[in-house]
Write a protein that holds these residues in place. Sequence first.
Motif, short mmCIF file in Angstrom:
data_model
loop_
_atom_site.label_atom_id
_atom_site.label_comp_id
_atom_site.label_asym_id
_atom_site.label_seq_id
_atom_site.Cartn_x
_atom_site.Cartn_y
_atom_site.Cartn_z
N ALA A 208 32.01 5.66 -7.82
CA ALA A 208 31.94 4.48 -8.80
C ALA A 208 30.88 5.11 -9.77
O ALA A 208 29.53 4.93 -9.08
CB ALA A 208 31.85 3.48 -7.90
N PHE A 209 30.99 5.08 -11.08
CA PHE A 209 29.98 5.59 -11.94
C PHE A 209 29.33 4.22 -12.64
O PHE A 209 30.17 3.30 -13.05
CB PHE A 209 30.30 6.54 -12.82
N ASP A 210 28.18 4.22 -13.07
CA ASP A 210 27.66 3.48 -14.01
C ASP A 210 28.06 4.15 -15.34
O ASP A 210 27.76 5.39 -15.72
CB ASP A 210 25.96 3.28 -13.93
N LEU A 211 28.79 3.60 -16.38
CA LEU A 211 28.92 4.12 -17.62
C LEU A 211 27.70 4.44 -18.26
O LEU A 211 26.78 4.00 -18.12
CB LEU A 211 30.15 3.06 -18.48
N PRO A 212 27.94 5.66 -19.07
CA PRO A 212 26.90 6.10 -19.79
C PRO A 212 25.85 5.31 -20.53
O PRO A 212 26.48 4.23 -21.29
CB PRO A 212 27.51 7.16 -20.69
#
Length: 284
Positions: A55-59
């Motif tokens: 699960a990424f933090d969006l850029p």
Amino acid sequence: MTKLAHIQVGDWKLAVRKAGDPSMPAMVLLHGWPQTSYAWEQVLGDLGRDQYALAFDLPGVGGSQGSPQPAEKHVLADIILTAAEQIGAKDVLVAGYDVGGMVAFACARDHPARIQGAVVMNTVIPGVAPWEEVLADPRIFHFALHNVPGLPERLVAGRERAYFDFFYDIMAGNPDRLTEDAREHYVRGYSRPEALKAGFDWYRAMQKDAERNAQTAPIQVPVLYLRGDADPGVLGLDDYAEGLRQAGVERLETGTLPHSGEYAPEEAPQALIAELRRFRAALA
């Protein structure tokens, strides 16, 4: 709470929450605005039992540093997929809602060789029907407001909690599922001036996204489109499905998540987990 790890991708540092073994097929999870990867906390561990869940933090927001300019969704998709690949992701299924759903669609449209499938949830795709009808809905006023250079930053800075709460409370089927801890976490994720701007830049790039997506291209990657049954919109699931088919999606499934509005990972985590697992199994 899952700890954030960081990956350097060119000029950008991306934050990611991880669960599962890198030897397993990967599932990349993308949040919407105004949230961070924390939104996936209720599903991440379960998905990590048989997948490499990322699960990424969006850029630009949360623990991610640096915002690409312009913030077009195919650019964000490339950055996120590159980060996932750097930490061993393979056989990637990407799933996102809201802005994250726009990025998931860009993965399928513009980076098909890098993924096995895409799950797009609770969003309209810029340039893809019913895009114009959604923009004309007065309840979607924020798409226009956030597109104005500089103004939303001036209005929202220091008032993030009140502004964000307005959207959580009207777009969730059950606002109580977005807890106090989660809401405060999201405010912290956008409290840096550059993070607040990064979130609004996703909207400022949507005209370019729309122009790109309006150019029909064959999309052979399997796509699952989901909406919550408590979504307040006047358009139905069939309207979005027809638009995706017209945009070139050749292998489309649709479904509805019960007791959920905009924020499926928090409002209907178990139903979402089941849909993601079912779709993954169908790709095998």
